[in-house]
Scaffold this motif. Structure first.
Motif, mmCIF file in Angstrom:
data_model
loop_
_atom_site.group_PDB
_atom_site.id
_atom_site.type_symbol
_atom_site.label_atom_id
_atom_site.label_comp_id
_atom_site.label_asym_id
_atom_site.label_seq_id
_atom_site.Cartn_x
_atom_site.Cartn_y
_atom_site.Cartn_z
ATOM 1 N N THR A 152 -1.605 0.535 9.517
ATOM 2 C CA THR A 152 -1.247 0.097 10.862
ATOM 3 C C THR A 152 -1.862 1.003 11.922
ATOM 4 O O THR A 152 -1.593 2.204 11.955
ATOM 5 N N TRP A 153 -2.695 0.402 12.751
ATOM 6 C CA TRP A 153 -3.243 1.138 13.882
ATOM 7 C C TRP A 153 -2.310 0.999 15.080
ATOM 8 O O TRP A 153 -2.106 1.912 15.860
ATOM 9 N N ASP A 154 -1.725 -0.182 15.196
ATOM 10 C CA ASP A 154 -0.948 -0.499 16.386
ATOM 11 C C ASP A 154 0.176 -1.437 15.974
ATOM 12 O O ASP A 154 -0.058 -2.394 15.235
ATOM 13 N N LYS A 155 1.401 -1.166 16.422
ATOM 14 C CA LYS A 155 2.527 -2.023 16.052
ATOM 15 C C LYS A 155 2.678 -3.232 16.981
ATOM 16 O O LYS A 155 3.700 -3.899 16.966
ATOM 17 N N THR A 156 1.674 -3.500 17.777
ATOM 18 C CA THR A 156 1.683 -4.668 18.654
ATOM 19 C C THR A 156 1.862 -5.947 17.836
ATOM 20 O O THR A 156 1.541 -5.988 16.655
ATOM 21 N N SER A 157 2.359 -7.006 18.487
ATOM 22 C CA SER A 157 2.485 -8.271 17.761
ATOM 23 C C SER A 157 1.152 -9.020 17.732
ATOM 24 O O SER A 157 1.019 -10.027 17.055
ATOM 25 N N SER A 158 0.155 -8.533 18.474
ATOM 26 C CA SER A 158 -1.161 -9.166 18.468
ATOM 27 C C SER A 158 -1.929 -8.778 17.197
ATOM 28 O O SER A 158 -1.625 -7.781 16.561
ATOM 29 N N TYR A 159 -2.911 -9.605 16.843
ATOM 30 C CA TYR A 159 -3.769 -9.250 15.719
ATOM 31 C C TYR A 159 -4.655 -8.064 16.061
ATOM 32 O O TYR A 159 -5.155 -7.368 15.203
ATOM 33 N N PRO A 169 -8.976 -4.514 14.620
ATOM 34 C CA PRO A 169 -7.753 -5.119 14.067
ATOM 35 C C PRO A 169 -6.572 -4.159 14.255
ATOM 36 O O PRO A 169 -6.726 -2.947 14.073
ATOM 37 N N ALA A 170 -5.419 -4.700 14.612
ATOM 38 C CA ALA A 170 -4.236 -3.848 14.776
ATOM 39 C C ALA A 170 -3.725 -3.375 13.414
ATOM 40 O O ALA A 170 -3.183 -2.285 13.300
ATOM 41 N N ARG A 171 -3.904 -4.203 12.395
ATOM 42 C CA ARG A 171 -3.408 -3.879 11.058
ATOM 43 C C ARG A 171 -4.404 -4.342 10.007
ATOM 44 O O ARG A 171 -5.077 -5.347 10.215
ATOM 45 N N VAL A 172 -4.476 -3.619 8.901
ATOM 46 C CA VAL A 172 -5.301 -4.054 7.773
ATOM 47 C C VAL A 172 -4.384 -4.153 6.554
ATOM 48 O O VAL A 172 -3.703 -3.177 6.216
ATOM 49 N N PRO A 173 -4.355 -5.312 5.887
ATOM 50 C CA PRO A 173 -3.523 -5.422 4.677
ATOM 51 C C PRO A 173 -3.942 -4.355 3.669
ATOM 52 O O PRO A 173 -5.143 -4.138 3.462
ATOM 53 N N LEU A 174 -2.975 -3.719 3.050
ATOM 54 C CA LEU A 174 -3.319 -2.607 2.156
ATOM 55 C C LEU A 174 -4.223 -3.062 1.011
ATOM 56 O O LEU A 174 -5.092 -2.310 0.564
ATOM 57 N N THR A 175 -4.048 -4.329 0.579
ATOM 58 C CA THR A 175 -4.844 -4.817 -0.550
ATOM 59 C C THR A 175 -6.308 -5.033 -0.197
ATOM 60 O O THR A 175 -7.118 -5.277 -1.082
ATOM 61 N N ALA A 176 -6.648 -4.967 1.117
ATOM 62 C CA ALA A 176 -8.061 -5.026 1.497
ATOM 63 C C ALA A 176 -8.682 -3.634 1.412
ATOM 64 O O ALA A 176 -9.901 -3.488 1.519
ATOM 65 N N LEU A 177 -7.850 -2.605 1.232
ATOM 66 C CA LEU A 177 -8.347 -1.238 1.129
ATOM 67 C C LEU A 177 -8.215 -0.693 -0.289
ATOM 68 O O LEU A 177 -9.139 -0.077 -0.821
ATOM 69 N N LEU A 178 -7.052 -0.886 -0.881
ATOM 70 C CA LEU A 178 -6.750 -0.259 -2.167
ATOM 71 C C LEU A 178 -6.376 -1.286 -3.209
ATOM 72 O O LEU A 178 -5.959 -2.395 -2.888
ATOM 73 N N SER A 179 -6.485 -0.893 -4.482
ATOM 74 C CA SER A 179 -5.820 -1.629 -5.541
ATOM 75 C C SER A 179 -5.104 -0.611 -6.412
ATOM 76 O O SER A 179 -5.129 0.584 -6.147
#
Ligand SMILES: *[C@@H]1O[C@H](CO)[C@@H](O)[C@H](O)[C@H]1NC(C)=O
Ligand SMILES: *[C@@H]1O[C@H](CO)[C@@H](O)[C@H](O)[C@H]1NC(C)=O
Ligand SMILES: *[C@@H]1O[C@H](CO)[C@@H](O)[C@H](O)[C@H]1NC(C)=O
Length: 502
Positions: A152-159, A169-179
């Protein structure tokens, strides 16, 4: 490591510029009306491909994660300048098989969970990654299912959010970074770990929960070591009967930057966390692996045949032979280096493992807040090395290892400007010739990679993956990116003399 259940289809290239290869998920949302008819045809084709791939991946003969990479390789198209939303990765997380409330204990609505709502946000990926691995390890030891959040970069409700006036992007799903187990993959069977879940599922199965303020536990333990904090939290959680626990949002981090920045507080947790399945079965996401495969010629040819398990520290995969990885921070890092000097900072905690040959002893902190020119210069060589410093250090390290290791290629992890990197490449070749060493077969940098916009946004993770597997790594001792690499190299048990610093 083979999959325990059929893998889900992986997201398509929604963020590529070529809209005609848009994912079947968002045809009506993403495309203008005039090309929707064409898109429908494509959608039918794409769904067919999806079903085929799902069937292909599900059939037992092919149930290896390697296939996912091959599959993605064909789907990802380079380029793309739009800001990625990672929408499909979120959708895919929701469809993970553990997200079923009817599953029997220890999963589903009877399961025991812990959500670290207090996790760090608005900081670089290196800082976020170190904390989430520690939290997941704590959850594992406490026999509670870890709830994994987005990076999470930003807790905004925007993408979207912004950084340096750039839309990101305000957030990146963890599964796009790690497995691996930290990101919802199955634990190794012998460990009895329960697959991690996303907050949406936690909210569904835990409408009521015990909220613990971090300060309730940590307040009594100022300056405690990481192992002490870990034990205090295990005790607290043992006394907590509620199967649903949340650590209070905004109550500060359990393992915070002060712990990660101080080897005397950090390293006593190593005997515990280095054996955790969170670390032993850590790997990078299919998105990152696909980027490595696609750029194997720029980095190292052996990357063209990798699988997620190649990055599990427990798999002891041989390093990328002859590859020297260099971490060179540029841009506004110069200001950060000045701040570090004024604090008389040490290297980050993991960069001071006792076995590492390169030590940095800060000068006596005589002028905290107003360091002298000499002190600034002493830090700069290690924190913001100039081309001549880099070339000299590369020569020293290459020569010192020459009896055991023939370094032939270089990969530079960097945010440096292309012109500076061209000068660096020339200087490295020039110096090799002058010193009578073989010229480098290839010198690649982060700037030479061809990436989709999703991959570009996660390129730090990609760089970490390369440095983790390089035969020799020269890192920046003050950087959390470097310290995560050092941690992964240590977990794999690589020779200490192959992990170096400026
Ligand atoms: C949650 O708590 C509320 C209020 O105490 C209660 O009415 C409700 O039944 C609880 N829900 C569950 C699922 O336990
Ligand atoms: C910082 O040190 C310099 C001498 O190097 C001195 O002239 C200056 O007044 C100092 N500044 C502060 C804020 O102490
Ligand atoms: C690096 O360390 C290993 C293990 O301690 C040792 O066997 C090897 O000789 C060292 N290499 C050099 C060049 O010193």
């Amino acid at each position: 490591m083979s999959l325990l259940y059929p893998p889900l289809p992986l997201p398509g290239p929604v963020t590529a510029t070529n809209k005609s290869v848009s994912s079947p998920f968002c045809i009506h949302l993403c495309l203008p009306r005039r090309i929707r008819g064409f898109s429908l045809v494509l959608a039918v084709l794409a769904i067919g491909a999806f079903l085929y791939t799902w069937f292909f991946l599900s059939s037992s003969a092919h149930r290896h994660q390697d296939d996912i990479v091959i599959y993605l390789q064909d789907l990802l198209h380079p380029g793309g300048s739009s800001t990625p939303r990672f929408h499909e990765w979120h959708e895919r997380e929701k469809r993970l098989p553990q997200h079923n409330p009817d599953l029997p204990f220890p999963q589903g609505r009877e399961g025991r969970y812990i959500h670290f709502s207090n996790h760090v946000w608005g900081v670089g990926w290196g800082n976020a990654m170190q904390e989430l691995l520690f939290n997941a390890h704590l959850a594992y030891l406490a026999k509670r299912t870890y709830v994994f959040d987005d990076y999470t970069w930003d807790k905004t409700s925007s993408y979207f959010s912004s950084f340096n006036d750039k839309r990101i992007p305000a957030r990146v799903p963890l599964t796009a970074l790690l497995s691996g187990p930290v990101a919802g993959d199955p634990f190794p069977p012998s460990t009895n770990g329960v697959p991690a879940v996303i907050p949406e599922f936690f909210n569904e199965v835990c409408p009521n929960r015990t909220i613990i303020d971090r300060i309730e536990v940590d307040g009594a333990l100022p300056d405690a070591s990481a192992a002490t904090l870990l034990q205090a939290w295990l005790d607290k959680l043992e006394q907590t009967e509620d199967r649903c626990v949340e650590i209070k949002e905004y109550s500060g981090q359990i393992f915070n930057y002060l712990v990660f920045g101080d080897s005397s507080r950090l390293l006593d947790i190593w005997p515990s966390i280095s054996k955790s399945p969170i670390i032993t079965h850590f790997s990078w996401s299919p998105l990152i692996l696909a980027a490595l495969v696609a750029n194997a010629q720029v980095i190292h040819p052996a990357l063209s045949s990798i699988s997620p398990s190649s990055f599990n520290p427990s798999a002891s995969t041989a390093p990328l032979s002859g590859l020297l990885a260099l971490h060179i921070r540029r841009g506004d890092y110069i200001d950060h280096c000045k701040t570090l000097t004024n604090w008389y900072a040490h290297f980050m905690g993991f960069n001071e493992f006792p076995g590492l040959p390169d030590r940095f002893i800060p000068p006596p902190p005589l002028r905290v807040g107003n360091a002298s020119e000499e002190d600034q210069a002493q830090y700069r060589v290690h924190c913001f090395p100039e081309i001549e410093d880099i070339v000299r250090r590369v020569r020293e390290v290459r020569a010192s290892l020459s009896s055991t290791t023939q370094l032939r290629r270089v990969y530079v992890l960097t945010n440096g400007k292309p012109q500076m990197l061209e000068e660096l490449k020339e200087a490295l070749q020039e110096d090799a010739k002058k010193g009578g060493m073989p010229v480098w077969e290839h010198i690649g940098t982060s700037r030479d990679l061809v990436l989709t916009s999703e991959q570009k946004h996660n390129s730090q993770a990609m760089d970490m993956a390369v440095a983790q597997r390089a035969e020799v790594f020269i890192g920046n001792g003050f950087s959390s990116l470097t310290s995560n690499v050092v941690m992964l190299r240590a977990a794999q048990g690589l020779e200490w003399n192959t992990t170096r610093f400026w």
